[in-house]
Design an enzyme around this catalytic site. Sequence first.
Site, PDB file in Angstrom:
ATOM      1  N   HIS A  14       0.957  -0.651   0.451  1.00 14.86           N
ATOM      2  CA  HIS A  14      -0.135  -0.461  -0.170  1.00 14.86           C
ATOM      3  C   HIS A  14       1.148   1.361  -0.004  1.00 14.86           C
ATOM      4  CE1 HIS A  14      -3.152   2.466   1.423  1.00 14.86           C
ATOM      5  NE2 HIS A  14      -4.198   2.035   0.742  1.00 14.86           N
ATOM      6  N   CYS A  15       1.922   1.052   0.315  1.00 12.10           N
ATOM      7  CA  CYS A  15       2.920   2.202   0.523  1.00 12.10           C
ATOM      8  C   CYS A  15       3.434   2.895  -0.879  1.00 12.10           C
ATOM      9  CB  CYS A  15       4.566   1.772   1.713  1.00 12.10           C
ATOM     10  SG  CYS A  15       3.360   1.636   3.796  1.00 12.10           S
ATOM     11  N   ILE A  16       4.016   2.098  -1.771  1.00  9.05           N
ATOM     12  CA  ILE A  16       4.626   2.000  -2.426  1.00  9.05           C
ATOM     13  C   ILE A  16       3.429   2.421  -4.192  1.00  9.05           C
ATOM     14  CG2 ILE A  16       6.321   0.814  -2.068  1.00  9.05           C
ATOM     15  CD1 ILE A  16       6.434  -1.099  -4.023  1.00  9.05           C
TER      16      ILE A  16
END
Length: 340
Positions: free
Chosen positions: A331-333
């Site tokens: 999700h972070c990238i």
Amino acid sequence: MSEFLMPAETDPQERIYMAFPSGGYTLGDTAEEAEAARGTWAAVAKAVARFTPVTMLVDPQAESDARRHLGQDVSYELRELDDAWMRDIGPTFVRDASGGLCAIDWNFNGWGAQSWASWGKDSKIAAQVAQLENATRVRSSITNEGGGIHVDGEGTMLATRSVQLDPGRNPGATESQIEAEFARQLGVSKVIWLERGLTRDNKEFGTRGHVDIVACFAAPGVVLYHDQQDPTHPDHAVSAEVRGILEQAVDAKGRRLRLVPVPAPTTLEDEEGWVDYSYINHLVTNGGVIACSFNDPNDAQAARILARAYPGRDVVPVDATELYARGGGIHCITQQVPKR
């Protein structure tokens, strides 16, 4: 009356933005570590591209590496980058009252002006992505990152006090001031406040507690949360605290939440200490769910839970171990653009 509304991640999407790793701690200290990072970012991009077009921002110095790993699987935009965490450096896309696409620029400052972070280039990415999408850029009055929020698309948000009230981001701000800005820019009328994120994410090289590794909406009224079941891990207490808060919470429509525990991986430590491996940090995109895996005995169980939580979508696990070694997950990238 809110000016904007942030759609739920489960709504139809136009494309996904990512940024290719090009330097610093994300690439690591050796050629082998650098290739591991590039390979993992590429594996996520290829998994996403099965469901949704991917635009990869690439620092000019990393273009040959990006094309070597990704070929024609994505489209490319050359932009100078400090790092590769697109959820945080990119804008959050919302719709205005007439349905037009707008992009919230959260004034990225290196996760609260952390001493190890560089953000001179990354702080410009939100505006550049807004321009690429021909979306109206809207500057926020607060500092935040995309990983610091999760919405149900019907007026409810999950957030952590450790991020939003962080003096490195919003010195002197009150909960009510933060809530007012979320109401104005995201159409949120109810913030469910968690105190903190996972233990490692609150250490020196973390984000100070992003919510998207702890809990997320699978649908309005349904929350998945990280369930660390091993009492020797410090996140066991975090999970209990999160569960207690969510059990007492109601959403913007007055509903009690249905809670779905997602067991943490059985892996507890790596060479740096307690891990924050989490299956919560997945991406929902059109017909797919791009899920973190860790070569762990709980991978299959987590995939089954996600498949039940998102019926009709294919769950595609991608080994996220190298991502977590660098401070985040799938999700972070990634950052979604709502369907026009």
